[in-house]
Design a protein around this motif. Sequence first.
Motif, mmCIF file in Angstrom:
data_model
loop_
_atom_site.group_PDB
_atom_site.id
_atom_site.type_symbol
_atom_site.label_atom_id
_atom_site.label_comp_id
_atom_site.label_asym_id
_atom_site.label_seq_id
_atom_site.Cartn_x
_atom_site.Cartn_y
_atom_site.Cartn_z
ATOM 1 N N GLY A 320 48.494 78.037 20.325
ATOM 2 C CA GLY A 320 48.948 79.409 20.853
ATOM 3 C C GLY A 320 47.457 79.913 20.903
ATOM 4 N N LEU A 321 47.703 81.266 21.700
ATOM 5 C CA LEU A 321 46.564 81.896 22.043
ATOM 6 C C LEU A 321 45.895 82.227 20.787
ATOM 7 C CD1 LEU A 321 48.006 84.019 24.896
ATOM 8 C CD2 LEU A 321 46.307 82.640 25.080
ATOM 9 N N ALA A 322 46.527 82.682 19.766
ATOM 10 C CA ALA A 322 46.076 83.056 18.438
ATOM 11 C C ALA A 322 44.989 82.153 17.803
ATOM 12 C CB ALA A 322 47.200 83.694 17.758
ATOM 13 N N ASP A 323 45.475 80.705 18.292
ATOM 14 C CA ASP A 323 44.652 79.640 17.597
ATOM 15 C C ASP A 323 43.499 79.533 18.581
ATOM 16 O OD1 ASP A 323 46.784 78.800 16.100
ATOM 17 O OD2 ASP A 323 47.691 77.919 17.544
ATOM 18 N N MET A 324 43.150 80.058 19.377
ATOM 19 C CA MET A 324 42.040 79.701 20.221
ATOM 20 C C MET A 324 41.101 81.156 20.615
ATOM 21 S SD MET A 324 42.900 76.637 22.986
ATOM 22 C CE MET A 324 44.354 77.299 23.690
ATOM 23 N N THR A 325 41.652 82.393 20.193
ATOM 24 C CA THR A 325 40.816 83.543 20.526
ATOM 25 C C THR A 325 40.026 83.740 19.548
ATOM 26 O OG1 THR A 325 42.484 84.862 19.538
ATOM 27 C CG2 THR A 325 42.779 84.629 22.099
ATOM 28 N N GLY A 326 38.749 84.513 19.654
ATOM 29 C CA GLY A 326 37.762 84.609 18.667
ATOM 30 C C GLY A 326 36.887 83.758 18.616
ATOM 31 N N GLY A 327 36.397 83.722 17.565
ATOM 32 C CA GLY A 327 35.337 82.524 17.134
ATOM 33 C C GLY A 327 34.043 83.238 17.128
ATOM 34 N N THR A 328 33.192 82.756 15.934
ATOM 35 C CA THR A 328 31.786 83.444 15.982
ATOM 36 C C THR A 328 30.749 82.338 16.176
ATOM 37 O OG1 THR A 328 31.843 83.355 13.794
ATOM 38 C CG2 THR A 328 32.415 85.291 14.723
ATOM 39 N N PHE A 329 31.118 81.217 16.022
ATOM 40 C CA PHE A 329 30.119 79.985 16.169
ATOM 41 C C PHE A 329 31.151 78.840 16.314
ATOM 42 C CE2 PHE A 329 27.767 76.600 14.117
ATOM 43 C CZ PHE A 329 26.599 76.478 14.662
ATOM 44 N N THR A 330 30.436 77.767 17.007
ATOM 45 C CA THR A 330 31.380 76.320 17.433
ATOM 46 C C THR A 330 30.552 75.248 17.021
ATOM 47 O OG1 THR A 330 32.422 77.628 19.486
ATOM 48 C CG2 THR A 330 32.245 75.176 19.474
ATOM 49 N N ILE A 331 31.436 74.228 16.428
ATOM 50 C CA ILE A 331 30.900 73.031 16.388
ATOM 51 C C ILE A 331 31.656 71.676 17.439
ATOM 52 C CG2 ILE A 331 30.617 71.123 14.753
ATOM 53 C CD1 ILE A 331 30.596 73.189 12.152
ATOM 54 N N SER A 332 30.875 71.000 17.957
ATOM 55 C CA SER A 332 31.223 69.918 18.841
ATOM 56 C C SER A 332 30.785 68.643 18.354
ATOM 57 C CB SER A 332 30.847 70.233 20.243
ATOM 58 O OG SER A 332 31.351 69.312 21.022
ATOM 59 N N ASN A 333 31.869 67.802 17.945
ATOM 60 C CA ASN A 333 31.477 66.319 17.820
ATOM 61 C C ASN A 333 31.543 65.474 18.655
ATOM 62 O OD1 ASN A 333 30.805 64.104 16.012
ATOM 63 N ND2 ASN A 333 32.611 64.076 14.923
ATOM 64 N N GLY A 334 30.286 65.120 19.512
ATOM 65 C CA GLY A 334 30.487 64.247 20.384
ATOM 66 C C GLY A 334 30.369 62.902 19.846
ATOM 67 N N GLY A 335 29.875 62.725 18.503
ATOM 68 C CA GLY A 335 29.789 61.431 18.139
ATOM 69 C C GLY A 335 31.031 60.425 17.834
ATOM 70 N N VAL A 336 32.324 61.285 17.893
ATOM 71 C CA VAL A 336 33.469 60.431 17.820
ATOM 72 C C VAL A 336 33.854 59.633 19.225
ATOM 73 C CG1 VAL A 336 34.619 62.107 16.453
ATOM 74 C CG2 VAL A 336 34.871 62.405 19.001
ATOM 75 N N PHE A 337 32.838 59.857 20.084
ATOM 76 C CA PHE A 337 33.195 59.086 21.511
ATOM 77 C C PHE A 337 32.080 58.251 21.600
ATOM 78 C CE2 PHE A 337 35.173 63.468 22.302
ATOM 79 C CZ PHE A 337 36.367 62.893 22.437
ATOM 80 N N GLY A 338 30.990 58.390 20.837
ATOM 81 C CA GLY A 338 29.672 57.326 20.702
ATOM 82 C C GLY A 338 28.544 58.126 21.373
ATOM 83 N N SER A 339 28.631 59.427 21.698
ATOM 84 C CA SER A 339 27.405 59.993 22.226
ATOM 85 C C SER A 339 26.361 59.911 20.843
ATOM 86 C CB SER A 339 27.820 61.468 22.176
ATOM 87 O OG SER A 339 26.572 62.177 22.500
ATOM 88 N N LEU A 340 25.050 59.466 21.415
ATOM 89 C CA LEU A 340 23.770 59.375 20.432
ATOM 90 C C LEU A 340 23.094 60.786 20.343
ATOM 91 C CD1 LEU A 340 22.059 57.885 18.679
ATOM 92 C CD2 LEU A 340 20.635 57.041 20.492
ATOM 93 N N MET A 341 22.996 61.386 21.612
ATOM 94 C CA MET A 341 22.285 62.685 21.576
ATOM 95 C C MET A 341 22.640 63.429 22.755
ATOM 96 S SD MET A 341 18.176 63.744 21.668
ATOM 97 C CE MET A 341 18.013 62.788 20.327
ATOM 98 N N SER A 342 23.053 64.956 22.766
ATOM 99 C CA SER A 342 23.490 65.585 23.727
ATOM 100 C C SER A 342 22.866 67.290 23.604
ATOM 101 C CB SER A 342 24.796 65.728 23.925
ATOM 102 O OG SER A 342 25.505 66.460 22.797
ATOM 103 N N THR A 343 23.030 67.915 24.688
ATOM 104 C CA THR A 343 22.805 69.210 24.390
ATOM 105 C C THR A 343 23.944 70.316 24.880
ATOM 106 O OG1 THR A 343 22.292 69.215 26.869
ATOM 107 C CG2 THR A 343 20.385 69.270 25.446
ATOM 108 N N PRO A 344 24.735 70.505 23.596
ATOM 109 C CA PRO A 344 26.112 71.129 23.789
ATOM 110 C C PRO A 344 25.990 72.562 24.744
ATOM 111 C CG PRO A 344 25.246 71.308 21.725
ATOM 112 C CD PRO A 344 24.294 70.350 22.252
ATOM 113 N N ILE A 345 26.864 72.885 25.436
ATOM 114 C CA ILE A 345 26.629 74.277 26.330
ATOM 115 C C ILE A 345 27.411 75.312 25.341
ATOM 116 C CG2 ILE A 345 27.349 75.405 28.228
ATOM 117 C CD1 ILE A 345 27.119 72.610 29.796
#
Length: 413
Positions: A320-345
Amino acid sequence: MADIKAPVFPESVADGTIVEWHVTEGQQVNRDDLLAEIETDKVVLEVVAPDNGVVTKIVKQVDDTVLSDEIIGQFEAGASASADNAPAVDPDQPAAPVQAKQAADGGEPVQATDKKDEADHKDQSPAVRKAAKESGVDPKEVEGSGRGGRVTKTDMANPTLKADSSIKSDSGRPVAESMGERTEKRVPMTRLRKTVANRLLSASQDTAMLTTFNEVNMKPLMDMRAKYKDQFEKRHGVRLGFMSLFVKAATEALKRFPAVNASLDGDDIVYHGYYDIGVAVSSDRGLVVPVLRDTDRMSMADVESRIRELGGLAQKGKLGLADMTGGTFTISNGGVFGSLMSTPILNPPQTAILGMHAINDRPMAVNGKVEILPMMYLALSYDHRMIDGKEAVQFLVTIKELVEDPAMLLLDL
């Protein structure tokens, strides 16, 4: 007569697009039956019947843009489907004939509905029908790998067209063409995919984004997980993963460096007195970022349970919209797909995002000796307009120290 209206969108959503009507004009429905789906920049919203009755008119068609609370159809409560409210026949749109019989006055033939097409449609699974709508590829033109030649969702994802297929989009351009074993498919971007693309492009162009890197020894965390995972799951009913500790470590680091938990609003800096951490999730519809609220008040079990719940909703397209609105910081885990290093946007208006990556054994120098340790690269992308390099590096080092010594979180050190 009552109006069927689009849902009231939140302020962050300007409009939506009707992606599917599940009813036709003149169709009788029951209260809370699904009438239509509206895709916004973030989620797909459902429009349901307000009462038992009949859908008398469809005002907005598929692919039409609708505004918040806009009328998309009309509804008559308490009515029953009858010849009086059956859909009118457009004389310019010929029906598919099964058999035609001449009218008594010698007029034009009367044509019936093509029962075979209707049966073919019902034989397709909801997933196949949805994939067909999104791609513009007719399942009847696709070679099916299922039982009895039935077309599956996997077939629609990478269609092998029948030899005589040449499918066109509404604009007349080929959507998919058969060229022996080589095929091409042209599909329109979904609204969500467009929004993600535009936001990522805007973040790279409109922010002074830099990325700092570090590496973390995952052995202490992996040892702790191996020792307590069975007890943890038995007591809390959820598996112990790495993400919960990273969320708790990030929360503690955000407390120490408030600028990383802040956002920019024009020329103003907004310092948030709460910790809402978004966790980037890849779904069939694209990248979505459901938000964990008040992570400083959540236990690790709460975090794991909520991540599992939100991930399941994301895969089903039920966030729902309430599940995705707001947020003060984000964590992205590219490791689950095998990424060794990246620059998250960055995820504006947030000013920082943490990127986790794959865990690999690497030789490391420890007290003058070489040891093989499970290491992970961490990346912190940040908006340099808001966060100085010193703060960014110290923030990332804090997360590294907390992950390498999880007891520090428990002892509040």
